[in-house]
Structure formats: C-alpha cells, structure tokens
Design a protein around this motif. Structure first.
Motif, PDB file in Angstrom:
ATOM      1  N   PHE A 184       0.871  -1.173   0.000  1.00  0.00           N
ATOM      2  CA  PHE A 184       0.000   0.000   0.000  1.00  0.00           C
ATOM      3  C   PHE A 184       0.902   1.215   0.000  1.00  0.00           C
ATOM      4  O   PHE A 184       1.855   1.281   0.764  1.00  0.00           O
ATOM      5  CB  PHE A 184      -0.876   0.007   1.261  1.00  0.00           C
ATOM      6  N   PHE A 185       0.659   2.144  -0.902  1.00  0.00           N
ATOM      7  CA  PHE A 185       1.364   3.407  -0.828  1.00  0.00           C
ATOM      8  C   PHE A 185       0.404   4.527  -1.161  1.00  0.00           C
ATOM      9  O   PHE A 185      -0.545   4.346  -1.907  1.00  0.00           O
ATOM     10  CB  PHE A 185       2.621   3.458  -1.703  1.00  0.00           C
ATOM     11  N   GLY A 186       0.629   5.647  -0.533  1.00  0.00           N
ATOM     12  CA  GLY A 186      -0.285   6.762  -0.707  1.00  0.00           C
ATOM     13  C   GLY A 186       0.443   8.077  -0.762  1.00  0.00           C
ATOM     14  O   GLY A 186       1.542   8.222  -0.245  1.00  0.00           O
ATOM     15  N   GLU A 187      -0.187   9.021  -1.430  1.00  0.00           N
ATOM     16  CA  GLU A 187       0.320  10.383  -1.491  1.00  0.00           C
ATOM     17  C   GLU A 187      -0.873  11.313  -1.549  1.00  0.00           C
ATOM     18  O   GLU A 187      -2.014  10.875  -1.421  1.00  0.00           O
ATOM     19  CB  GLU A 187       1.241  10.571  -2.691  1.00  0.00           C
ATOM     20  N   GLY A 188      -0.645  12.562  -1.792  1.00  0.00           N
ATOM     21  CA  GLY A 188      -1.719  13.542  -1.764  1.00  0.00           C
ATOM     22  C   GLY A 188      -2.841  13.286  -2.763  1.00  0.00           C
ATOM     23  O   GLY A 188      -3.997  13.579  -2.503  1.00  0.00           O
ATOM     24  N   THR A 189      -2.533  12.716  -3.928  1.00  0.00           N
ATOM     25  CA  THR A 189      -3.541  12.559  -4.973  1.00  0.00           C
ATOM     26  C   THR A 189      -4.305  11.244  -4.900  1.00  0.00           C
ATOM     27  O   THR A 189      -5.260  11.056  -5.634  1.00  0.00           O
ATOM     28  CB  THR A 189      -2.888  12.660  -6.363  1.00  0.00           C
ATOM     29  N   GLY A 190      -3.901  10.346  -4.047  1.00  0.00           N
ATOM     30  CA  GLY A 190      -4.611   9.067  -3.952  1.00  0.00           C
ATOM     31  C   GLY A 190      -3.736   7.986  -3.364  1.00  0.00           C
ATOM     32  O   GLY A 190      -2.630   8.232  -2.909  1.00  0.00           O
ATOM     33  N   ALA A 191      -4.257   6.775  -3.386  1.00  0.00           N
ATOM     34  CA  ALA A 191      -3.531   5.649  -2.814  1.00  0.00           C
ATOM     35  C   ALA A 191      -3.588   4.478  -3.787  1.00  0.00           C
ATOM     36  O   ALA A 191      -4.515   4.346  -4.572  1.00  0.00           O
ATOM     37  CB  ALA A 191      -4.137   5.252  -1.480  1.00  0.00           C
ATOM     38  N   GLN A 246      -0.428  -6.429  -4.865  1.00  0.00           N
ATOM     39  CA  GLN A 246       0.304  -7.591  -4.388  1.00  0.00           C
ATOM     40  C   GLN A 246       1.522  -7.797  -5.273  1.00  0.00           C
ATOM     41  O   GLN A 246       1.447  -7.620  -6.494  1.00  0.00           O
ATOM     42  CB  GLN A 246      -0.604  -8.808  -4.443  1.00  0.00           C
ATOM     43  N   VAL A 247       2.654  -8.165  -4.667  1.00  0.00           N
ATOM     44  CA  VAL A 247       3.861  -8.495  -5.415  1.00  0.00           C
ATOM     45  C   VAL A 247       4.318  -9.886  -5.001  1.00  0.00           C
ATOM     46  O   VAL A 247       4.061 -10.335  -3.883  1.00  0.00           O
ATOM     47  CB  VAL A 247       4.999  -7.468  -5.193  1.00  0.00           C
ATOM     48  N   GLU A 248       4.978 -10.569  -5.926  1.00  0.00           N
ATOM     49  CA  GLU A 248       5.513 -11.901  -5.657  1.00  0.00           C
ATOM     50  C   GLU A 248       7.011 -11.787  -5.407  1.00  0.00           C
ATOM     51  O   GLU A 248       7.761 -11.359  -6.283  1.00  0.00           O
ATOM     52  CB  GLU A 248       5.261 -12.821  -6.857  1.00  0.00           C
TER      53      GLU A 248
END
Length: 74
Positions: free
Chosen positions: A38-45, A49-51
């Motif tokens: 999960f990553f987020g910034e001012g414009t959205g999130a 999933q990564v393997e």
C-alpha cells in the motif's frame, strides 16, 4: 561433560514501511512468497500484491512501482 548449545532463532520481519521519494508505503507478508503493498500520497492511494520470497526484494519492487507512478504523473 555436558555442553549447552544455544541457538539463535532469527525471525524474519513480516512488515516493512517507510518513505520513498516523499511517498509513504507499507509492505506486509501475505503468504509464503506473496506480499501486499500500500502506498499513498496527496492525490490518492494504490494497493496491490507483489511476488517475492524476501521482504527486502518486495520493498524494492514497491519502490519501483512508486517511481513508475511518480514518472507517470509528470
């Protein structure tokens, strides 16, 4: 003669979080070789999933995703 052997049990972290290029992110272990991010910034999130077998490799993959996301915004 008795010998006591103490073994160090290493526990691998199941969660990593940090800030990369001003964007906060979190990577959490889901299954044996799967990690949720999960990553987020001012414009959205963004979430997904990564393997990866190792946590640090999963963090690297998420940082690459953040770089791509920031490049796409420019």
């Amino acid at each position: 003669m008795s010998v006591l052997i103490m073994r160090k049990i290493t526990r691998l972290p199941v969660e990593h979080s940090g800030i990369h290029r001003g964007v906060w992110y979190r990577v959490t272990k889901a299954e044996a070789s799967s990690w949720h991010y999960f990553f987020g910034e001012g414009t959205g999130a963004k979430a997904g999933q990564v393997e990866a077998r190792l946590g640090l490799l999963a963090v690297r993959l998420v940082r690459d995703k953040i770089d791509r996301h920031l490049r796409k915004q420019d």
